[in-house]
Design a protein around this motif. Structure first.
Motif, PDB file in Angstrom:
ATOM      1  N   ARG A   2       0.991  -1.446   0.405  1.00 42.41           N
ATOM      2  CA  ARG A   2      -0.062   0.129  -0.255  1.00 42.41           C
ATOM      3  C   ARG A   2       1.123   1.026  -0.201  1.00 42.41           C
ATOM      4  N   GLN A   5       1.969   2.276  -3.310  1.00 42.46           N
ATOM      5  CA  GLN A   5       1.004   2.604  -4.442  1.00 42.46           C
ATOM      6  C   GLN A   5       0.446   4.403  -3.706  1.00 42.46           C
ATOM      7  N   ILE A   6       0.988   5.037  -2.980  1.00 44.95           N
ATOM      8  CA  ILE A   6       0.534   6.182  -1.498  1.00 44.95           C
ATOM      9  C   ILE A   6       1.904   6.880  -2.196  1.00 44.95           C
ATOM     10  N   TYR A  55      -3.970  18.443  -1.034  1.00 43.41           N
ATOM     11  CA  TYR A  55      -4.173  16.680  -1.954  1.00 43.41           C
ATOM     12  C   TYR A  55      -4.171  17.819  -3.535  1.00 43.41           C
ATOM     13  N   VAL A  60      -3.329  13.646  -3.554  1.00 48.79           N
ATOM     14  CA  VAL A  60      -4.844  12.652  -2.750  1.00 48.79           C
ATOM     15  C   VAL A  60      -6.129  13.064  -2.463  1.00 48.79           C
ATOM     16  N   ASP A  62      -6.975  12.405   1.473  1.00 48.48           N
ATOM     17  CA  ASP A  62      -7.322  12.474   2.522  1.00 48.48           C
ATOM     18  C   ASP A  62      -6.553  12.778   2.862  1.00 48.48           C
ATOM     19  N   THR A  64      -4.680  11.741   6.208  1.00 53.70           N
ATOM     20  CA  THR A  64      -3.607  10.720   6.565  1.00 53.70           C
ATOM     21  C   THR A  64      -2.994   9.829   5.623  1.00 53.70           C
ATOM     22  N   SER A  65      -3.530  10.506   3.856  1.00 54.18           N
ATOM     23  CA  SER A  65      -2.444   9.830   2.540  1.00 54.18           C
ATOM     24  C   SER A  65      -1.273  11.242   2.197  1.00 54.18           C
ATOM     25  N   VAL A  68       1.635  11.001   4.186  1.00 56.25           N
ATOM     26  CA  VAL A  68       2.099   9.666   4.641  1.00 56.25           C
ATOM     27  C   VAL A  68       3.265  10.675   3.121  1.00 56.25           C
ATOM     28  N   ARG A  69       2.247  10.469   2.163  1.00 55.76           N
ATOM     29  CA  ARG A  69       2.986  11.131   1.553  1.00 55.76           C
ATOM     30  C   ARG A  69       4.282  11.987   1.491  1.00 55.76           C
TER      31      ARG A  69
END
Length: 78
Positions: A2, A5-6, A55, A60, A62, A64-65, A68-69
């Motif tokens: 995952r 993917q992020i 975003y 992304v 959200d 969280t994404s 993380v990114r």
């Protein structure tokens, strides 16, 4: 898997501004829009606008994404 993917396989088309990076850092620390607005002396609507730009730029949808990114790309510290 995952995480792959992020994290993007390409650099950002347009770098984040200093203010966008600051807001992304607070998001990664778990702060809500209203708390970020208070910390930075901004309106909640302004923080929301910055987050929409973040975003879009990070591709992304959200918080969280985005966090993380941002960490994965080295834009903000973990």
């Amino acid at each position: 898997m995952r995480l792959c993917q992020i994290l993007p396989d390409r650099p950002l088309e347009k770098p984040l501004s200093a203010r966008e990076l600051e807001i992304l850092d607070w998001v990664a620390r778990g702060k809500s829009n209203s708390v970020i607005a208070d910390i930075l002396s901004l309106s909640g609507a302004t923080v929301d606008t910055y987050l929409r730009r973040i975003y879009d730029n990070l591709d992304v949808s959200d918080r969280t994404s985005a966090a993380v990114r941002g960490v994965g790309m080295g834009l903000i510290a973990a």
